[in-house]
Enzyme design. Structure first.
Site: not given
Lengths: 626, 626
Positions: B479, B372
């Site tokens: 989500r 990341e």
């Protein structure tokens, strides 16, 4: 471990098959999870848990157990299945995977006594394993530390921070295994099955590196044996595996990461296929899982609290001492009295003053170099094994390890972080070195105590409070020298505050912390000269805050509340106070840094960014006049 | 670059000496800074700026200039001195180093037009350089990217993330140089001058790796020449140097990191020593610094905004679409129309749905694997060079890159981050995968826009707003599938909000965002059935917030304000609203996640952690009854 007999090998093979069966069954029952990531690791886990590791399954917290960290936390079901196989948990419990009423969570957490650190954010378990291995030295134990990584995980820089740290510290009790199944989540890994390319990296980082067929029990146990024989350096066992091994529906196939088999025909076919892989075992031999049993006295408890009372902080009122320097001296005094205290540095020990501790307890001082992630991760591992670690660096650079801090909070680990050089008051080095969001990032974690001393006495006593406290703590220290304002007999319980100035006719309360306490005291003087009385509060405990006392102060100061902090406006002292006062209906006027700052002298910057005494005076006068 | 003539070498040597002189003089004048870190790099900087790099000193922003990133940002004075030597800034300005009225800050920032990204947090510049090199491909330019690292810096895991990414992407236009001066801040580096050990690492990571004497101009220029000839892989030039080179007071000595020479005798002696190192130059030859000049048409502007109007979001009211999926589709549509848009992934493209963009613009989709930090760092480099990068991963894992986000904010870069899978509503994967502190960490940065869509239409339009906005943006996606609640003609300006339900007699206002908008709408239904009217606000722009409209809503809803968010209590929607309402005297009742959550079904978790419709109803009724 002796060379494996044929019957032991058969037994370990069957354990691996059963681990696959249980992992697949549990994830199908849950309707989510990572069965293919479990299947690739089954032989490695079988070999570790039933041939290699020494541990007492009845006593998971025994300080001398060999330790296992599942760095690839998404393979949790294979770990849970291993525990069931070892008799630690009932097999039936495996089917509660991922349910709200089960501790068998989607990724392992220390709710389970066999888990040291929560994993599931990749690249962290291996850093924790470094700390666990360092801890073995601290308690003079010969326990070994094993950590299972994924290959995709090896792209995380933190893995290479751990690689360097483990080699630098010659951690030969550490054995890492990488499950090289060649697939990440969304596509193949960069190196796929190029085992030599992977091995070259670990060798270049100084590790004893072995390549094995990760589905060959004998190869794996032999390699673990070789790892145990390595001296002076850690071992990396690169296990070539197939993702989804053993089940033709997904063995070695892309697109199967994090997907369970559907209950019914799909699952049943896979189970039949796996059951057919069970091999005959010798009924009279050493069939069935076994561990060699503990070779230590499990009643030994290496960690005891310090017996001696600590001396009073050796400061005189008015003495000018930076809180960062007081931190170093406090650590040195605490560390001399408490063998659990460990300090970790990221090559700034002469700025945070943690070098004062190194001078008195060099063996418990670990230089992790400029690698904040492994510094935090190693602290997590140490904390999980009974140490009280103080990782310290510039507060700004703790942001480098925020994912680790997040996971330390999930694990509720006893990590005591110190961030120095906070805010614009550091001066000329400029914004890259100024922590201005550290309070926000630390306060966001609901179980993290946030302490912010304003002088040397409060620093010394808060370091001790931090060590005593159960759970993660952040201590924020400052660069400039500030006068001592507290006597040696003061106490600084976590969750408290100090009212430094108060009058019956206070027209406002100014809540400050750290360097702004001194600005607020200056403002008190200046306002007093103009006939305006203010209450001055030192909010040394920014989380938890003393809601009752803050509310009382707000009431007694006519509901006028001003906060002032060397931190950005969001997430710091202002928000903490506002949240505490909201139930009583009081709002807060926040004085904070509201733009990206620049280089300059500390006092120039305090003024330019609006947090100096002058700005407090102006805010009070404006508020009082309305 | 042709082989250097003797007179060119003399000239470059003298440049190096003058860079040392200027660095020492400026840091002594400032009374702080890192002269020894400048001295070790002087020949490398001289060779780069005056023999190797092609750039137009009158046009720092020219898209085809070769780029230089000072990853070891604390050596800023040597960079500033090189600019003075090149005629870019007056020599006299160098003595304003670190002053509040000077843009020559302690560490470089993009306040200066020759700086792409702020450095000073180690291990970041090399990640940005990866992005800058990727950008050359995007705009089909042959500019080269140079980055100077410190050796201590090489302990940062992010350096190895960059190493892997640059090799994977075959970035042969990237040339890194490590100034191996063997000292960190507080002690020698782990490998000191073991050049082969360092080289082994870079070779193992796939780099063309050269070892040179970093004080030998000819060796350095030859190595840079070789780097330019390398095909298919980046080059690392490991320059063996002495910290403090050229000044006997500190050359090669420990204890001199970050310490200027004292003005007076100490400084004067050093200046005399350096001046004696000036060598004769050929008056008729090519003495003095020179660059080969631009070989490109500097009027070319590769980046133009899209000309086509984008289609309306293709969603029907009530359609169930997860905002993360709408994000992927929005990116694909935006990316097809705007060649500046670039997407970076950390191996979760099939979860964030950024793979929808990859399908339509594979060349502008960069897989950075599970790393990341380099994902964010590369995005910073791309943004600095005119791209509009969208790095996306799980919101939880953006915490891994928080130090980069902090530095992106300091640079005010056009980075558009997307974090998916936020909050407890992700369900069974458990806390390690839940972003519950991302709003706090993003809001803390004062110039970062924080957007949080609740349905597919608002997601699509907020992706476009993010791309249009100047500066860093965070987009928070969820989500679970949620129904479309907005028509295609709605607009979602940054800094706005939507009042979804209102009545003249509203008894309270519920401010929600993302998934809790739908919980609030359910609560509205349930309360309405009981005769209680509430106002429902969708705070899709969490930073900046619409203070005026929030204040009006609070006033019209009898001052009763409830916030509800799928985030921890500190630093999120509640604090944003409280801060906005404080001037008007309204306080906020915050509904948020207040403990470390666990695995479970999404709806179970929303309820267990107190952020479901049921809890909103209870809170409203309690508030209304008081």
């Amino acid at each position: 471990m002796p060379a494996q007999t044929a019957s032991r090998v058969a037994s370990l093979k069957n354990v691996a098959t059963r681990l696959r069966i249980e992992s697949i069954r549990a994830t199908s029952e849950a309707g989510s999870g990572h069965p293919t990531s479990c299947c690739s690791a089954a032989e490695v886990v079988s070999a570790l848990f039933f041939a290699e590791m020494r541990y007492d399954p009845r006593d998971p917290k025994n300080p001398h157990n060999d330790r296992f960290v599942l760095s690839k936390g998404h393979a949790a079901p294979v770990l849970y299945a291993a525990w069931a196989e070892a008799g630690i948990i009932p097999h039936a419990e495996l089917l509660t995977l991922r349910r709200i009423d089960s501790d068998l969570e989607g990724h392992p957490t220390p709710r389970l006594p066999w888990v040291d650190v929560a994993t599931g954010s990749l690249g962290q378990g291996v850093c924790a394993a470094v700390g666990i291995a360092l801890n073995a030295r601290r308690i003079a134990s010969d326990y070994r530390t094993y950590v299972l990584l994924g290959d995709g995980e090896s792209s995380e820089g933190s893995v290479w921070e751990a690689a360097e740290a483990a080699a630098f510290h010659s951690l030969d009790s550490l054995c890492a295994i990488t499950d090289v199944n060649a697939f990440g989540q969304s596509q193949p890994t960069p190196w796929q099955h190029d085992m030599e390319a992977l091995a070259g990296r670990w060798r270049a980082f100084g590790w004893h590196t072995l390549i094995v067929d990760g589905h060959d029990i004998v190869a794996v146990t032999d390699a673990l044996d070789a790892a145990r024989g390595a001296r002076g350096r850690p071992t990396m066992l690169l296990a070539r595996t197939l993702k989804g091994k053993g089940v033709s529906a997904f063995e070695g196939k892309p697109g199967w990461h994090g997907k369970p088999l559907k209950k019914g025909a799909e699952l049943d076919a896979a189970l039949r296929e796996l059951e057919a892989q069970i091999v005959p075992e010798d009924a009279n031999g050493d069939a069935g899982p076994a561990w060699r049993g503990p070779v230590y006295d499990s009643t030994e408890t290496p960690d005891v609290p310090p017996s001696l009372p600590l001396p009073a902080p050796p400061y005189e009122m008015g003495q000018e001492v930076a809180t960062r320097e007081a931190y170093g001296d406090a650590l040195a005094r605490l560390g001399a009295a408490d063998a659990r205290v460990v300090v970790l540095d990221a090559d700034v020990k002469n700025s945070t003053f943690s070098d004062r501790f190194e001078k008195v307890a060099a063996k418990r001082f670990h230089q992790m170099f400029i690698a904040e992630q492994v510094m935090l991760g190693a602290a997590m591992g140490l904390a999980a094994r009974g140490a009280i670690p103080f990782p310290s660096t510039f507060g700004a650079f703790l942001s480098r390890a925020y994912d680790f801090i997040r996971m330390a909070a999930i694990s509720n680990l006893n990590v005591k972080m110190c961030g120095s050089h906070v805010g614009v008051s550091i001066g000329e080095d400029g914004p890259s070195q100024m922590a201005l969001e550290d309070l926000a990032m630390m306060r966001a974690q609901p179980n993290l105590a946030v302490l912010y001393p304003s002088d040397a006495v409060s620093t010394e006593l808060l370091v001790r409070e931090a060590a005593r406290h159960t759970g993660p703590v952040y201590l924020r220290t400052s660069r400039p020298k500030t006068p001592v304002i507290y006597g040696k007999d003061e106490t600084f319980p976590i969750g408290g505050l100090k009212v430094l100035r108060s009058d019956a006719d206070d027209a406002a309360v100014v809540v400050a912390a750290g360097v702004t306490v001194h600005e607020a005291l200056t403002a008190w003087d200046q306002l007093r000269a103009r006939g305006v009385h203010i209450r001055v509060v030192d909010l040394y405990s920014v989380q938890p805050v003393d809601e009752d006392m803050l509310t009382r102060c707000a009431k007694e100061a006519q509901g006028r509340v001003i906060t002032v902090e060397d931190h950005y406006a969001a997430g710091g002292v202002g928000d903490a106070v506002a949240s505490a006062l909201a139930p009583a209906g009081f709002t807060v006027h926040r004085i904070a840094v509201r733009e990206i700052p620049r280089s300059g002298k500390p006092e120039e910057l305090l003024d330019r960014y609006g947090i100096s005494a002058r700005h407090i005076v102006t805010a009070v006068l404006r508020l009082v006049s309305t």
